[in-house]
Design a protein around this motif. Structure first.
Motif: not given
Length: 255
Positions: A141-149, A158-162
Motif C-alpha cells: 500500500l502507498s499514499y499520494h498527497g492531494y495536489e488538486g484535480l 510524483v504519482l509514479q514515484d509514490d
C-alpha cells in the motif's frame, strides 16, 4: 441525447482484444452493481497485450451503459486510436496513463472515488491493521498527497514515484486505486481495499476499543495474500465467478 450509438466490434477485433473488452466492460458493470461509481466520472483502464494501447470508458456514459464495443482505445497520451463516435475524459486518463507508462505489470488500473476510500485516505493514520481485508492491502500500500484535480503533468512523476511497486494506493482527499496483471486481479485488490476501509470506518463509528493485528503477522501476510488473490488459486479463480455474476445482472455489457 437519450439514444446511444450502438456499436458492434465483436468480429472486427482480435479474439484477444474482444476478451479484454468483455472483462473490462464486466468490471464496469460490477463497479456499478457494488455502488462504487461516481456518476460518469472515475475510470478503469486495461492495456492491450503487446501494445501501448489501452481501453477506457467513453466519457459521458454511466458505468451501467459501458459495453465491450463502446470502450474507447487510446494511446498513452489519450489520443483515440480507432474510429468511434465517443470521446474520453483526458483529465481522467492522466492518472491511468502515468501508471501505465512506468508499470509494465499494471495491465489494469482501477481508480474510484468511493466514500470509504476517500474517508480512510484522509485520516492521518490511513489504513489500519484492523481486519483480514486490510492484510491484503497493507503489505503493498502507498499514499499520494492531494495536489488538486489530476490535470497537471508535473503530478504524473510524483504519482509514479509514490506508487512505486505497490499494488494498492490511497489518494489523500481523493479515493482509492489498485493495479493488477489482469482485470480480475485489479478488481479483487480493489474489493479488498474497499472492504478494509468499510470495516475500519464501522469500527471507528462503534467507539469501542479495537484489537490491531500484530506487526509480525502483517510482515508475513504478503506471501499469503499472493496465494489467496493472485494466480490460479486467487484472482483468476474469483474473476470467472464475478464474470458470471455480471452476465446474470445484465448481459448487455458483452455486446
Amino acid at each position: 441525447m437519450f439514444d446511444l450509438p450502438q456499436l458492434d466490434l465483436k468480429n472486427k477485433v482480435s479474439a484477444q482484444e474482444w476478451q479484454l473488452r468483455i472483462d473490462l466492460a464486466a468490471c464496469y458493470r460490477l463497479v456499478d452493481h457494488f455502488r462504487w461509481g461516481d456518476l460518469i466520472y472515475t475510470h478503469l483502464s486495461a492495456r492491450l497485450p503487446g501494445t501501448d494501447h489501452y481501453l477506457v470508458n467513453a466519457f459521458g456514459l454511466t458505468f451501467d451503459e459501458v459495453t465491450a464495443s463502446n470502450l474507447v482505445k487510446v494511446d498513452l497520451n489519450g489520443n483515440i486510436i480507432d474510429d468511434t463516435p465517443f470521446s474520453i475524459n483526458p483529465a481522467g486518463f492522466t492518472i491511468h496513463s502515468a501508471i501505465h507508462e512506468v508499470r509494465e505489470d499494471a495491465h489494469c488500473v482501477i481508480h474510484l472515488h468511493t466514500k470509504e476510500t476517500i474517508a480512510v485516505a484522509t485520516q492521518k493514520k490511513g489504513l489500519l491493521p484492523l481486519s483480514q481485508y486490510s492484510m491484503f492491502s497493507l503489505p503493498s500500500l502507498s499514499y499520494h498527497g492531494y495536489e488538486g484535480l489530476a490535470v497537471n503533468d508535473d503530478e504524473r512523476k510524483v504519482l509514479q514515484d509514490d506508487l512505486g511497486s505497490t499494488n494498492h494506493m490511497l489518494l489523500v482527499n481523493h479515493g482509492g486505486l489498485t493495479v493488477g496483471p489482469t482485470v480480475g486481479d485489479a478488481f479483487m485488490r480493489f474489493y479488498d481495499l474497499q472492504r478494509a476501509c468499510e470495516i475500519q470506518l464501522a469500527l471507528q463509528a462503534s467507539s469501542q476499543e479495537v484489537i490491531e493485528v500484530p506487526q509480525p503477522i502483517i510482515d508475513n501476510i504478503y506471501n499469503q495474500a499472493n496465494v489467496v488473490h493472485s494466480g490460479s488459486t486467487g484472482g483468476q479463480l474469483a474473476w470467472p465467478a464475478m464474470l458470471r455474476k455480471a452476465y446474470r445482472l445484465d448481459p448487455s455489457f458483452a455486446k
